[in-house]
Design an enzyme around this catalytic site. Sequence first.
Site, PDB file in Angstrom:
ATOM      1  N   GLU A  44       0.830  -1.204   0.000  1.00  0.00           N
ATOM      2  CA  GLU A  44       0.000   0.000   0.000  1.00  0.00           C
ATOM      3  C   GLU A  44       0.868   1.258   0.000  1.00  0.00           C
ATOM      4  OE1 GLU A  44      -3.987   1.544   2.423  1.00  0.00           O
ATOM      5  OE2 GLU A  44      -2.677   0.044   3.308  1.00  0.00           O
ATOM      6  N   LYS A 113      -9.267   3.552  -2.638  1.00  0.00           N
ATOM      7  CA  LYS A 113      -9.669   2.753  -1.475  1.00  0.00           C
ATOM      8  C   LYS A 113     -11.052   3.177  -1.012  1.00  0.00           C
ATOM      9  CE  LYS A 113      -7.570   1.042   2.822  1.00  0.00           C
ATOM     10  NZ  LYS A 113      -6.378   1.149   3.709  1.00  0.00           N
ATOM     11  N   CYS A 174      -6.052  -3.447   1.729  1.00  0.00           N
ATOM     12  CA  CYS A 174      -5.762  -3.568   3.154  1.00  0.00           C
ATOM     13  C   CYS A 174      -7.019  -3.676   4.028  1.00  0.00           C
ATOM     14  CB  CYS A 174      -4.892  -2.401   3.608  1.00  0.00           C
ATOM     15  SG  CYS A 174      -4.127  -2.668   5.235  1.00  0.00           S
ATOM     16  N   PRO A 358      22.006   2.821  28.713  1.00  0.00           N
ATOM     17  CA  PRO A 358      22.364   2.839  30.126  1.00  0.00           C
ATOM     18  C   PRO A 358      21.984   1.476  30.732  1.00  0.00           C
ATOM     19  CG  PRO A 358      20.947   4.697  29.530  1.00  0.00           C
ATOM     20  CD  PRO A 358      20.881   3.707  28.419  1.00  0.00           C
ATOM     21  N   LEU A 359      22.955   0.647  31.004  1.00  0.00           N
ATOM     22  CA  LEU A 359      22.721  -0.735  31.413  1.00  0.00           C
ATOM     23  C   LEU A 359      22.679  -0.798  32.943  1.00  0.00           C
ATOM     24  CD1 LEU A 359      22.378  -3.508  30.099  1.00  0.00           C
ATOM     25  CD2 LEU A 359      24.850  -3.797  30.194  1.00  0.00           C
ATOM     26  N   SER A 360      21.496  -1.060  33.491  1.00  0.00           N
ATOM     27  CA  SER A 360      21.299  -0.969  34.939  1.00  0.00           C
ATOM     28  C   SER A 360      21.545  -2.269  35.671  1.00  0.00           C
ATOM     29  CB  SER A 360      19.855  -0.518  35.220  1.00  0.00           C
ATOM     30  OG  SER A 360      18.941  -1.555  34.860  1.00  0.00           O
ATOM     31  N   GLY A 361      21.596  -3.371  34.948  1.00  0.00           N
ATOM     32  CA  GLY A 361      21.668  -4.669  35.610  1.00  0.00           C
ATOM     33  C   GLY A 361      20.302  -5.273  35.840  1.00  0.00           C
ATOM     34  N   GLY A 362      19.233  -4.552  35.412  1.00  0.00           N
ATOM     35  CA  GLY A 362      17.871  -5.073  35.515  1.00  0.00           C
ATOM     36  C   GLY A 362      17.407  -5.672  34.212  1.00  0.00           C
ATOM     37  N   ILE A 363      16.210  -6.253  34.241  1.00  0.00           N
ATOM     38  CA  ILE A 363      15.758  -7.032  33.094  1.00  0.00           C
ATOM     39  C   ILE A 363      15.335  -6.146  31.919  1.00  0.00           C
ATOM     40  CG2 ILE A 363      13.295  -7.212  33.665  1.00  0.00           C
ATOM     41  CD1 ILE A 363      13.644 -10.279  32.986  1.00  0.00           C
ATOM     42  N   ASP A 364      14.900  -4.919  32.161  1.00  0.00           N
ATOM     43  CA  ASP A 364      14.441  -4.072  31.060  1.00  0.00           C
ATOM     44  C   ASP A 364      15.599  -3.603  30.177  1.00  0.00           C
ATOM     45  OD1 ASP A 364      11.785  -4.291  31.791  1.00  0.00           O
ATOM     46  OD2 ASP A 364      11.839  -2.531  33.081  1.00  0.00           O
ATOM     47  N   SER A 365      16.635  -3.021  30.789  1.00  0.00           N
ATOM     48  CA  SER A 365      17.787  -2.609  29.982  1.00  0.00           C
ATOM     49  C   SER A 365      18.506  -3.825  29.418  1.00  0.00           C
ATOM     50  CB  SER A 365      18.748  -1.756  30.803  1.00  0.00           C
ATOM     51  OG  SER A 365      19.285  -2.485  31.887  1.00  0.00           O
TER      52      SER A 365
END
Length: 715
Positions: A44, A113, A174, A358-365
């Site tokens: 499209e 469309k 679509c 910024p790597l925090s050591g937590g699961i998100d980063s």
Amino acid sequence: MGHLITVATSLNQWSLDFQGNLERILASIRIAKERGATLRVGPELEVTGYGCQDHFLEGDTCLHSWEVLAKILESEDTQGILCDIGMPVMHKNVIYNCRVVIYSGKILLIRPKMWLANDGNYRELRWFTPWMKHRYTEDHYLPRIIHAVTGQTKVPFGDAVVSTVDTCIGIELCEELFTPSSPHILMGLDGVEIFTNSSGSHHELRKLYTRVELIKEATMKLGGIYLYANQQGCDGDRLYYDGCAMIAVNGHIIAQGSQFSMQDVEVVSATIDIEDVRAHRATSSRSMQAAGAERYQRIEVDFALSGGKFSGIADGRTLASRTFEVRYHRPEEEIALGPACWLWDYLRRSRTQGYFVPLSGGIDSCATSIIVFSMCRLVAEAAVRGDEQVIADARRIAGEPEDSSYLPSDPREFAKRIFHTCYMGTENSSTETRARARQLAEAIGSYHTDLNMDTVVTAILSLFSFVTGVKPQYRIHGGSAAENLALQNIQARLRMVLSYMFAQLLPWVRGRSGGLLVLGSANVDESLRGYLTKYDCSSADVNPIGAISKTDLKRFIAYARDAFELPILEDFLDAVPTAELEPITENYVQADEADMGMTYDELSVFGRLRKVEKCGPYSVFTKLVHEWGSFLSPVQIAEKVKLFFFEYARNRHKMTTLTPSYHAEQYSPDDNRFDLRPFLYPSRFPWQFKKIDEVAATLPDRSNKDPEGVKTKTA
């Protein structure tokens, strides 16, 4: 028996990149012809890119679309093949989202469309008008640049079908497939045997199955050949269009393209016997309905899609197999692939030198970093396959000269060049998170730095104390809630400032030019609840996990642990989520779920009810009384519902500055694009909460009084 070679294509188009879009369109046509195809359909609005948004209102966008179409019509590549091209067209001063059907240097039909997508991420009614004159065409007078190429003054514009020597082709755009009364039904009853669908459908977790089932259903009862072409890649916005071009015959998928790919051009083709459609339709009930069907205008073209009278007999072509199995990725794989491809497009098109996390050591980063590593893996795989575009982009991003022989075949080595991580510790940080951050960086190969920012925090607090004469304290040291929150927020905001400084200067430190893009790591549930600091380290350039739930992120990390051979990820799965913004004592360690007053699983439930099921506070309560009534009393449920909506409402202002995120979940609270709601609420909802309390007081308590059951049963 007449064999047809039909083609659907997926193109990685880029909004307003008219030159690049033209080149990719022509490349797809060349590949189609090389395979012997006689019909090619593209995604499209492929000429402009789907995500132009308010640029569709500019006259320049239509003008440049005609200029691109003129180049396509002039090209030798389009001789001897029927092509279905997507672009905006202004007809009688009204802008339409159109398909332009061309053959050998001539325009046959412009089909606008009729049913527009206008919810969720889609705002087509803002830019386009639906064509409301069904089964009706008008004359469209062509611009002079087209007349100079084709010699045509006017062409049919409207709802019609294209009739070749051997079959009939109808167009469905679509959203029209998703409507209750789709055009393919009436077109099929009037003898259309091949349907083309050009789409701009974006990726959401677990969404592909719905699309596949609709495509199969379109021809299961009706009979016919369905060609589905979809855009693939990031065309400049939060969305990743997940390709998966498909060809279906009589309710069976017989060909499927990739859902996630780094290729700019992918062509999916199949050889089909048109007589299979006619045999499938030879039923009495279908024939009775077809005999009374309303007529579509047929635009005739002296061209056959099949070769000749006995096409397909011993000519070397192989019919597509009915035993083809559709490929579905698990949600964990979708997270590994979709955001990774999106990040690659964003990186190469922004012409920056890499990413910073910024790597925090937590699961998100950690999840954000693993997605970048997945991107590096995909680059390495493409490089080993010899994908010239990926190799050229990778060399430029890695700082190699154009004539370099560098091959990014090792994902960790490539990550060391383009991916930068940093642990920004304070006195409130633990040795465990610092160690996890370092070990993860080593495992994936990122260029890692480690620092303590206490001196920066102390400088800010000293300035405040010097100006005001008072010194704020943490809660555990006797400080007020306002002091405690301010002391946490200054750490988070300073991390954002440091992130951008390091992102701008780390390439210089390493002897390279340019800068890095900062990646955010706030998940969808924290954003929904507002559990983040405005303008803190969640503020970034883009966020690959901003619309992914904590639950799905954990599953993704568990998948990546094994699939990417990263045993360090087990430590992230076992860790308790914590912001580490308050002092750690023998009796207190800050924990996210305790701070929020609700679990991540509960947040996902609230998010889906609020957005997907369109529930206000009272409706959420009435639904959860039934769903959670076996382990929570009505009064307890009422308190949870009120807490969620209070926190959601008072933190809604944070969504106005939320980092643009990869859209992967239907309950994303991103009010810049997906979730259009106010940001100043009566956060205590006096009318709604009073009604909830009144009803809760009258309902019987059916719970088993098991406080431990709450977490396990809502998970």
